[in-house]
Motif scaffolding. Structure first.
Motif, PDB file in Angstrom:
ATOM      1  N   GLY A   1      56.815  51.585   6.554  1.00  0.00           N
ATOM      2  CA  GLY A   1      55.953  50.126   6.397  1.00  0.00           C
ATOM      3  C   GLY A   1      54.634  50.367   6.256  1.00  0.00           C
ATOM      4  N   SER A   2      53.898  51.492   6.793  1.00  0.00           N
ATOM      5  CA  SER A   2      52.518  51.486   6.363  1.00  0.00           C
ATOM      6  C   SER A   2      51.884  51.419   5.176  1.00  0.00           C
ATOM      7  CB  SER A   2      51.593  52.845   7.217  1.00  0.00           C
ATOM      8  OG  SER A   2      52.297  52.869   8.390  1.00  0.00           O
ATOM      9  N   ILE A   3      50.440  50.701   4.866  1.00  0.00           N
ATOM     10  CA  ILE A   3      49.982  50.781   3.621  1.00  0.00           C
ATOM     11  C   ILE A   3      48.985  51.814   3.798  1.00  0.00           C
ATOM     12  CG2 ILE A   3      49.030  49.210   1.850  1.00  0.00           C
ATOM     13  CD1 ILE A   3      51.520  48.309   2.661  1.00  0.00           C
ATOM     14  N   VAL A   4      48.657  52.565   2.795  1.00  0.00           N
ATOM     15  CA  VAL A   4      47.731  53.605   3.044  1.00  0.00           C
ATOM     16  C   VAL A   4      47.130  53.628   1.766  1.00  0.00           C
ATOM     17  CG1 VAL A   4      47.161  56.007   3.233  1.00  0.00           C
ATOM     18  CG2 VAL A   4      49.333  54.722   4.494  1.00  0.00           C
ATOM     19  N   CYS A   5      45.734  53.916   1.805  1.00  0.00           N
ATOM     20  CA  CYS A   5      44.790  54.087   0.668  1.00  0.00           C
ATOM     21  C   CYS A   5      44.387  55.677   0.728  1.00  0.00           C
ATOM     22  CB  CYS A   5      43.590  53.173   0.661  1.00  0.00           C
ATOM     23  SG  CYS A   5      44.165  51.606   0.134  1.00  0.00           S
TER      24      CYS A   5
ATOM     25  N   THR B   1      59.306  51.035   3.073  1.00  0.00           N
ATOM     26  CA  THR B   1      58.811  49.651   3.139  1.00  0.00           C
ATOM     27  C   THR B   1      57.179  49.837   2.909  1.00  0.00           C
ATOM     28  OG1 THR B   1      59.057  49.504   5.302  1.00  0.00           O
ATOM     29  CG2 THR B   1      60.280  48.241   4.227  1.00  0.00           C
ATOM     30  N   GLY B   2      56.655  50.941   2.935  1.00  0.00           N
ATOM     31  CA  GLY B   2      55.270  50.968   2.930  1.00  0.00           C
ATOM     32  C   GLY B   2      54.869  51.332   1.459  1.00  0.00           C
ATOM     33  N   HIS B   3      53.541  51.563   1.156  1.00  0.00           N
ATOM     34  CA  HIS B   3      52.978  51.824  -0.023  1.00  0.00           C
ATOM     35  C   HIS B   3      51.672  52.720   0.189  1.00  0.00           C
ATOM     36  CE1 HIS B   3      53.117  51.143  -4.278  1.00  0.00           C
ATOM     37  NE2 HIS B   3      51.847  50.955  -4.505  1.00  0.00           N
ATOM     38  N   LEU B   4      51.677  53.542  -0.943  1.00  0.00           N
ATOM     39  CA  LEU B   4      50.138  54.295  -1.111  1.00  0.00           C
ATOM     40  C   LEU B   4      49.610  54.052  -2.091  1.00  0.00           C
ATOM     41  CD1 LEU B   4      48.582  56.931  -0.403  1.00  0.00           C
ATOM     42  CD2 LEU B   4      50.161  58.249  -1.849  1.00  0.00           C
ATOM     43  N   TYR B   5      48.390  53.715  -2.027  1.00  0.00           N
ATOM     44  CA  TYR B   5      47.418  53.244  -3.119  1.00  0.00           C
ATOM     45  C   TYR B   5      46.641  54.600  -3.255  1.00  0.00           C
ATOM     46  CZ  TYR B   5      48.871  48.648  -2.838  1.00  0.00           C
ATOM     47  OH  TYR B   5      49.567  47.583  -2.810  1.00  0.00           O
TER      48      TYR B   5
END
Lengths: 308, 554
Positions: free
Chosen positions: A104-108, A128-132
């Motif tokens: 679920g973490s969103i990471v850049c 559920t998270g995403h990596l930008y």
């Protein structure tokens, strides 16, 4: 198979890892009709791989055999094609924990580089998270996109081809964590701050040189980051070996019984003390360090963005 | 680019979630039919709900930012300090986990205070302890003026006779009693120090930092996480976690490929810290089977994480004492190990109200020990119950309650047995996605037996405080076969001070953080004896030439 989920059997289109022996392996794209050459002979994908269980032994044409392993980000890190210097699992482990990454973490992230850390992050934040991830080199950005697609994780990652120092990550106030592995991270701290959620988050900067670290720490302080902490982590590997050391011959003590246990006439005592196999040697198991080890990869600086 | 991210389903669905065997059933090749059926093994499609699903409420569109005013979303779960939470107090590098309860005195770093005022604030808020023991939020203050102060060039003329500070202990105490703020006290100390103006700028800086640390007591309340709890335990109670340093734990989580959706087998005696770390990385997805010695698993640290209830729906436990039975196929649920009310949450067991539990925690708190607060120890519960029994109120309802108690106990016994059978079935599938071992026991027997339950091509990691047992483990595993890529390692961790013109590693560093043995399972096939020795050789140590090249590989 998937980089974010285990599968049991090898399928067409999978990326699998061929293990030949001690620290000798390589990735392979499984495809109907394909053949892969190894020093033990040919592996025919259609007959030898597809449908087999991961972890199976596969015999090659020349008679030798290999193991086929399910891919993991760690195996990928050890075997991926390098386009840049990469981060290895030792640093990746610490980064993952210190940035508090979880599903679920969103990471850049910037720079994407060869995608070593990217794969590890994607694995951790799924489903559920995403990596930008931002990469200023066009070819590398494209290659990364390709790989994510091949590895069936493209839904978890967005690759942007731009300069993070000038244009940031392309998102604002969404990230739980930001990671920087670029030549001038102090120029991106401001962008990192705006990418992080308003209520706070974690940031990490990786730099090989202490001067970079100094500038970055200063920039972090100026932007209101707290808990700024710089550390480094090194891996020490041990080889398990059975060692035999010779017992020195100190000569025969003349008549004297007060000699040390090394007296060759006291064979039985020696045996019990040192586990001696044959006359004059002592054997033991040891964890022997390697002749050379990695002494430095980079300094890791962590900090917290907080409302206060 | 359209992105289909499954959002976690609402809480109600969790209870009805059976296993979703779709993906697992595509068995084309040889090998047993593998269906993750026994018990809910939650695959991704059915996610957990609840506070800890990472960035909840943040299913963003890939590009573009969010509207400002996210602060209105502070109703977001987990953002604010609530009563009943497990929070971590932080002062500089020191942490302490506490239960947030009203009218409950807390000691931390030689200060006594109540947490009442903290409730409702956002995690990460900094507080000051004011008179009376109440917490006041501290605003970020402007730094003291950076005008160029008078300073010396070096310390050749500075004599340390212990007399340079003119304020006495009593003077300082008087200032403190008067209620003077820490900042002011530091200022007073500087003005009354005869040697201050002679110090170099750097020395003055260091002096001020030191005094601030002592007199400007500022406490931050942070949300627990693996990072914080593992650092706290390593600093405060390393004995409880077998001296597992936090970076070693980090290695385990990564080497073990711990992630959402796995079916993990865990054997740990680290107060539940390792289990909690694994649960955090799995986010409520997948399942965990915890093997335990004795009567039941200790999960004191696990409760510090503050996981939602749903995370525990797919957490199973199994007694080590039954492993042999399972492996040899003679397992039966008839002979349950002597299981006391260890695993059962406090509320169920104690006849008393929540108050008693709180009083108990209060008493143990005064022994100033983190785990005492968090551990719902069985013996303490027994004491509570004994105390309650002496109360006259309880004596009256005792007879009436007795029959119900017995029925209740029987029901629980049955439930436990049912769960045990369910867990045994999960193990017998022999398809776990990984094994993590971190205990005070010798690792070899644990590994040799527990690896039986792990599928091929899966990682396993064993932690041991000492190197030698792992040497033996390595050797036995080689003999047994079925594992490759064995690696024995440890990590070195070094902290740095980074200041302009004053950057260097810190003086002290950890002397040791334990050792790890990791590897990958492979299928075990029946081979002829001559072939198997070849096999052992191939996987064995490489020739020295090969080794040189490979050792340079990170």
């Amino acid at each position: 198979m998937s980089f974010v989920e285990y599968g049991d059997t090898i399928k067409d289109g999978d990326t699998a890892i061929v293990f030949l022996g001690h620290e000798s392996m390589f990735p392979v794209k499984v495809q109907h009709g394909s053949k892969t050459q190894t020093k033990y002979g040919v592996i025919r994908h259609s007959t030898d791989l597809i449908g087999k269980r991961y972890g199976s032994k596969v015999t090659c044409s020349k008679g030798g055999w290999v193991f086929i392993l399910h891919p993991t980000p760690e195996l990928w890190t050890m075997n991926l094609p390098h386009r840049t210097q990469i981060l290895y699992s030792t640093d990746i482990s610490l980064i993952t924990m210190m940035l508090e990454l979880k599903p679920g973490s969103i990471v850049c992230e910037s720079g994407t580089g060869s995608g070593s850390l990217s794969h590890a992050i994607i694995r951790t934040v799924a489903p559920t998270g995403h990596l930008y991830t931002v990469e200023f080199h066009q070819q590398r950005a494209e290659k990364a996109k390709e790989e994510f697609q091949e590895h069936k994780v493209e839904h978890l990652v967005t690759v942007k081809n731009q300069d993070v120092c000038k244009n940031g990550f392309g998102v604002s106030n969404v990230a739980d964590a930001v990671f920087l592995d670029i030549p001038s991270p102090w120029e991106a701290i401001g962008h990192a701050q705006s990418a992080l959620k308003i209520e706070g988050g974690r940031i990490c900067s990786f730099s090989p040189c202490i001067e970079q670290v100094q500038r970055t720490c200063l920039a972090m302080e100026e932007h209101g980051f707290t808990e700024i902490n710089t550390l480094e982590i090194l891996l020490r590997v041990y080889n398990v070996r059975t060692i035999s050391l010779q017992i020195p011959d100190l000569g025969k003590a003349a008549e004297d019984n007060s000699s040390t246990g090394f007296d060759s006439t006291n064979q039985s005592n020696q045996g019990s003390l040192y586990g001696i196999l044959q006359q004059g040697t002592a054997q033991f198991k040891s964890g022997v360090p390697l002749k050379e080890m990695v002494g430095h990869t980079g300094y890791l600086t962590f900090a917290t963005k907080s409302l206060f | 680019m359209s992105r289909d991210i499954p959002s976690p389903p609402p809480a109600e669905r969790n209870n009805a979630a059976p296993a979703h065997p779709a993906a697992a059933n595509e068995n084309v090749g040889p090998g047993s039919q593998r269906v993750r059926s026994a018990g809910p093994h939650r695959k991704w499609q059915e996610g957990p709900a609840g506070r800890q699903a990472g960035g909840t409420g943040n299913r963003q569109r890939p590009s573009g930012g969010r509207a400002r005013g996210a602060m209105e979303e502070s109703a977001k779960p987990g953002l604010r300090i609530c009563e009943g939470d497990c929070a971590v107090l932080k002062r500089d590098e020191v942490f302490k986990a506490v239960l947030v309860l009203r009218r409950r005195k807390v000691i931390f770093e030689k200060q006594w205070f109540y947490l009442d005022n903290a409730i409702g604030h956002i995690y990460g808020t900094t507080f000051e302890v004011s008179s009376g023991g109440s917490l006041q939020p501290k605003k970020k203050m402007e730094e003291t003026t950076t005008e160029t102060k008078e300073a010396g060039t070096d310390n050749r003329n500075i004599v340390d006779d212990g007399k340079s500070q003119k304020l006495t202990h009593d003077d300082i105490k008087a200032l403190k009693d008067k209620g003077i703020k820490g900042q002011e006290i530091v200022q007073q100390l500087i003005e009354n120090s005869t040697t201050f103006r002679g110090k170099t700028e750097f020395a003055q800086d260091k002096y001020i930092k030191k005094k601030k640390k002592k007199y400007e007591a500022v406490i931050t309340i942070v949300k627990p996480s693996t990072r914080i709890l593992s650092t706290m335990y390593y600093a405060r109670e390393p004995g409880k976690i077998n001296h597992l340093r936090y970076d070693t734990l980090a290695q385990m989580l990564t080497l073990g490929n711990i992630r959402a959706g796995n079916k993990m087998i865990v054997m740990e005696t680290c107060a539940g810290l390792v289990l909690g770390a694994i649960m955090e990385r799995m986010g409520g997805y997948g399942s965990i089977i915890q093997m335990y010695p004795g009567g039941g698993p200790v999960r004191a640290a696990t409760s510090c994480f503050g996981f939602p209830e749903s995370f525990f729906n797919t957490l199973y436990e199994f007694p080590l004492s039954k492993v042999d039975n399972l492996v040899s196929g003679t397992f039966s649920s008839e002979t349950l190990p002597s299981e006391p009310e260890y695993n059962v949450p406090v509320e169920e067991e104690s006849n008393g109200s929540l108050d008693e539990k709180q009083t108990l925690i209060q008493e143990t708190e005064e022994e100033s020990s983190t785990e005492a607060v968090m551990e719902s120890n069985e013996t303490e519960e027994q004491e509570t119950m004994d105390l309650a029994a002496e109360d006259t109120d309880y004596k009256e309802s005792k007879e009436k309650g007795n029959k119900e108690n017995i029925r209740e106990k029987q029901r629980k016994q049955q439930e436990r047995r049912r769960k045990l059978v369910e867990t045994a079935a999960l193990l017998e599938e022999k398809n776990a996605d990984g094994l993590i071992v971190a205990s005070r026991f010798h690792p070899t027997p644990l590994l040799l037996s527990l690896l039986e339950f792990v599928a091929p091509s899966r990682p396993f990691v064993v932690y041991c405080q000492y190197k030698e047992p792992l040497l033996e483990c390595y050797t036995k595993l080689r003999e047994k076969g079925g594992v490759i890529n064995l690696k024995l390692s440890e990590t070195w961790l070094r902290n740095y001070q980074v200041l302009p013109d004053r950057s260097h590693p810190k003086l002290m560093m950890s002397g040791g953080g334990g050792y790890l043995l990791s590897g990958i399972t492979v299928t075990v096939e029946k081979v002829q004896s001559d072939a198997s020795s070849l096999e052992a050789q191939k996987i064995e140590e490489p020739t020295s030439k090969k080794r040189k090249l490979q050792e340079l590989h990170c």
